[in-house]
Design an enzyme around this catalytic site. Sequence first.
Site, PDB file in Angstrom:
ATOM      1  N   GLU A 109      33.749 -16.154  19.748  1.00 48.79           N
ATOM      2  CA  GLU A 109      33.280 -17.537  19.788  1.00 48.79           C
ATOM      3  C   GLU A 109      34.371 -18.607  19.866  1.00 48.79           C
ATOM      4  OE1 GLU A 109      30.864 -16.472  16.273  1.00 48.79           O
ATOM      5  OE2 GLU A 109      29.425 -17.884  17.106  1.00 48.79           O
ATOM      6  N   ARG A 156      27.113 -24.073   9.316  1.00 47.49           N
ATOM      7  CA  ARG A 156      28.392 -23.886  10.004  1.00 47.49           C
ATOM      8  C   ARG A 156      28.893 -25.221  10.582  1.00 47.49           C
ATOM      9  NH1 ARG A 156      31.917 -19.685  11.464  1.00 47.49           N
ATOM     10  NH2 ARG A 156      30.692 -17.944  10.711  1.00 47.49           N
TER      11      ARG A 156
END
Length: 747
Positions: A706, A304
């Site tokens: 997030e 990520r």
Amino acid sequence: MKNIDSKSHVRGESVYLDDIPVVHGTLFACVFDSPIAHGKLRSMDTSEAENSEGVFKVITAKDLIGENQIGGIVPDEPLLADGEVHFAGQPIAIAVAASEEFARKAAKKIKAEIEPLEVVTDPRVAAANGDLIVPPKKFVMGDTAAAFAGCKYVFEGRTEQNGQEHLYIETQGAYAVPTEQGGLKLYSSTQGPTAVQRAVCSVTSLAMHEVEVDVQRLGGGFGGKEDQANAWAAICAVASQLTKRPVKYALHRMEDMRMTGKRHPYSSDFKIGLDKNLKIVAYEASFYQNAGASCDLSPPVLERTLFHCTNSYFIPNVTATAYCCRTNLPPNTAFRGFGGPQGMFVIESAIAHAAEKLGVTAAEIQQKNLIDDGDEFPYGQLAESDAITSWSQADAKYDFAHLQKDADDFNAGSKYFKKGVAMMPVCFGISFTKTPMNQARSLVHVYTDGSVAVSTGAVEMGQGVNTKMAQVAAKVFGLGIGKVRVHTTNTLRIANTSPTAASAAADLNGKATQIACETIRDRLFEVALPLVEAETAEAVTLNDGFVYRNDEKTSLTWQNLVMEAHLQRVSLSEHSHYATPGIGFDWTTAKGHPFAYHVYGTAIVGVTVDCLRGRYEVDYVKCCHDFGSSMNTAVDNGQIEGGIVQGLGWVTMEEVVYDTAGKLRSNALSTYKVPDIYSIPKEIAILPLETARENLAIFNSKAVGEPPLMYGIGAYFAIRKAVRAFKDCSPEFDLPFTPEKVLMNLY
Ligand code: MTE
Ligand code: LUZ
Ligand code: MOS
């Protein structure tokens, strides 16, 4: 609408692991963990502990009936150290006793002779030693080498980022209760009930259908319980299996801080090339991830970082390489943003560095390079971009130039206090980057009294997912939220769950719930047609607990319809499955379409630095954020505020300190500082992005868990600007930018 848990939270009635009434005969576990970070386990003496008051058993690796292994991605994580220890805090033995106090006293009496080996805490040293957990990962788009040759400006630099302690209010813990025929029921404070089930099965040799995992809610997870709840459940399971008693273990704060992993620290190199118009033409980055002693979730976190290494910008030539470095720290793990924030900080540092060298504002470079519709991310997905829209809507509402001028005017008239302002765009991909994880299931029962019970794979951890699940069912059935009850997350009701993570729980489980409810509703419509004298199901709707025909209320109530369906032997239950369509990623080419969609936003962050003392305050974080169309603005605004403050904490004050021997020094709340009520921004303003775009989110309500954390990164760059307004200097790009570090840069 309020979070459905708000009343019981405020009254202290919400049930967490430690509130579950224990069964008579329950024993308590406590771990003896390694005092040093690396060494050979020469011998152990457990006799004194075994003879200690109230002790039933002391368990070491050799006692396990199953495998001594809980590694999920790579089998490199023993439950109990065997032969060698690899980090300070690694569990070595378990004391099981009649009370928590007896267990803790006994654990202290376990002795181990450990011959010290060399300790590595620096990821670059690990990489130089060739100690990588998985091979390096790489994203390539275009040709950076050729592109740099044609760039007017090229700059290079380095960044350091420290970790972050999750500091969930509820510490890790589990409770294992034996069931018939050697089975186990586990209560666990976990984001991943299935991950716990697998770990328990590994160490006990039980099959998954013999192990039930049940989760009521967590007092926070933030990623720290995506993988790292497993060990404590496995410890209770093993102890329960060996003593044939229920066993509980809820960690003390210092045990938790010492024994669990944190956000990954990174050390990174960047090289950025721009043309004369300040367009970024080429970008290279190398990321050295401090993975700790075992794999845990480090590879997907590292991936990520690559996915978000260009943040909200379009850069035609990119080479990004990432190294998963094994060190002698507790295994680092998921933390809100999951490697994304680490990637974003590096590109933002590269831009700030270029801006400082060129004597322009970072905002000018940022704005000129925002990703547009149809531009390609380095991983091949084409952007449906709201980066430019969110920037311009934030600018239109809050007026960056005006805020900057305010700061400049203030600075001109102030000797020791200086203000800084920074723009922080964010682009975050929604979906697990491992495509198979993007699936979920929901079980819906309508009872004959008209009440509705929903179970999904989602775990409630304060983010309000249960409220959203209840809203989905209430909406489809045309009921008030009070008619819907969301039940515990349980592996017998919902099997093979993905962890509640990647901000995707509401989307995945919400869609599954929507499908289940609509299936039941359609059956009910068939029953309703003759009763309300309607021809087709299209004429029938449900609202306020009544059946409507052509938008007119009939006398048929929801409750009577449900009872009638039951009498006609129509099923009032459904178990449904949802898998995100249209996504996929091919690691052999490192290209694909991994994300269902992206969440965009732009924040403006303003700070004031006291340049005599190095202290600072965050004056405001003003953002334009892409909610899609929010299902629950109270919950979603709460997520934004919490995310921002957690992000600010990471970049400013939260300082994880391991000494060179690998021992955690910031091991308590007296030495590890997190934002408190006095350190939150004086103002957080949230402007919902206006966009008519369709997306794959539940009821078009985009994931929110997030992305807002990364607005907090702007505080680093705002503080940096204020520092530079006081003194011409070039601080290292080193997180967190604590008041001490600010002071050291000023003097
Ligand atoms: N909010 C609260 N209050 N507590 C948490 O533990 N975890 C965050 C975020 N918001 C968290 C939270 C993280 S790391 C994630 S991935 C998402 O919530 C997960 O929930 P969601 O998928 O329902 O958004
Ligand atoms: N967890 C995970 C995550 O296993 N895969 C992901 O892509 C992810 N992304 C964000 C947060 N947790
Ligand atoms: Mo969140 S880091 O995906 O648990």
